[in-house]
Scaffold this motif. Sequence first.
Motif, PDB file in Angstrom:
ATOM      1  N   VAL A  68      70.964  35.903  94.292  1.00  0.00           N
ATOM      2  CA  VAL A  68      69.538  35.808  93.964  1.00  0.00           C
ATOM      3  C   VAL A  68      69.138  36.975  93.058  1.00  0.00           C
ATOM      4  O   VAL A  68      68.413  36.789  92.064  1.00  0.00           O
ATOM      5  N   THR A  71      70.577  36.277  89.686  1.00  0.00           N
ATOM      6  CA  THR A  71      69.791  35.263  88.985  1.00  0.00           C
ATOM      7  C   THR A  71      68.550  35.874  88.352  1.00  0.00           C
ATOM      8  O   THR A  71      68.216  35.590  87.191  1.00  0.00           O
ATOM      9  N   PHE A 111      60.544  34.145  93.132  1.00  0.00           N
ATOM     10  CA  PHE A 111      61.363  33.519  94.166  1.00  0.00           C
ATOM     11  C   PHE A 111      60.836  33.854  95.560  1.00  0.00           C
ATOM     12  O   PHE A 111      60.766  32.974  96.436  1.00  0.00           O
ATOM     13  N   LEU A 139      67.913  28.918  99.204  1.00  0.00           N
ATOM     14  CA  LEU A 139      68.700  30.120  98.928  1.00  0.00           C
ATOM     15  C   LEU A 139      70.020  29.760  98.251  1.00  0.00           C
ATOM     16  O   LEU A 139      70.443  30.430  97.296  1.00  0.00           O
ATOM     17  N   THR A 142      69.398  28.654  94.561  1.00  0.00           N
ATOM     18  CA  THR A 142      69.128  29.810  93.707  1.00  0.00           C
ATOM     19  C   THR A 142      70.408  30.569  93.403  1.00  0.00           C
ATOM     20  O   THR A 142      70.610  31.052  92.284  1.00  0.00           O
TER      21      THR A 142
END
Length: 229
Positions: A68, A71, A111, A139, A142
């Motif tokens: 995450v 990302t 997010f 989750l 992502t």
Amino acid sequence: AGDPLPYTIRGDSMFTSLILFCFMMLIVSLSQARRFIMRQLRDFFYLPHNDTNITETSTELRFQLFLVLLTSLLLAITTYQYTTDYVTQTFVFNSDYLVIGTFFVVYLAYFSLKWLLYAMVNAVFFSGKQNVQWMKMQLFLTAILGVLLFPIVLLLVYFDLSLDKAVFYLFFVFIFTKILTIYKCWNIFFRRNGVFLQIFLYFCALEIVPLLGLAGGLWGLIEQLKINF
């Protein structure tokens, strides 16, 4: 004396070291989480006949949280590249690190706030087991988004890939992940109810509206960060 070269991420040793470190961590994490990934992919398209739920280990959770963060970083770098190519190369901040860091915080907040909104809405309409399953799916999606974005960002930054092609790829990845989100939304929440229209209402309210808000917020932020001569 000559004009200084414009700042580029490719010429920045700090960001190159950071991306190299993320690449190494990604390879190690993927090698350590092969079984977890295969189980998640199998369960993603499997329609369970019961409510059994497999608890994730702390290592698997850290692996997804790392992705995450990755990302958010990759999206921040892509936004910075787009801004410097099409909007401006001068910002109110003296350091380009602060610009990229600002974009990183924005995506990370996006997010986090979206997941918080999901948790608040789902707690009213759905059961606790469904909510946990949905948050795990969010989750995981992502995390998959970060894996899919990594090669295109490397090509964009270090191999002079056209930004138009990169944007097209990003658009395709986002559409692909949203289609998977719709499918899993139906699978978890609406499959047993036999409803169809509610899926689009739910999806538009909690996926499309936050995404449009992110796009508008980023554009307003870029207008505030750039220097108008």
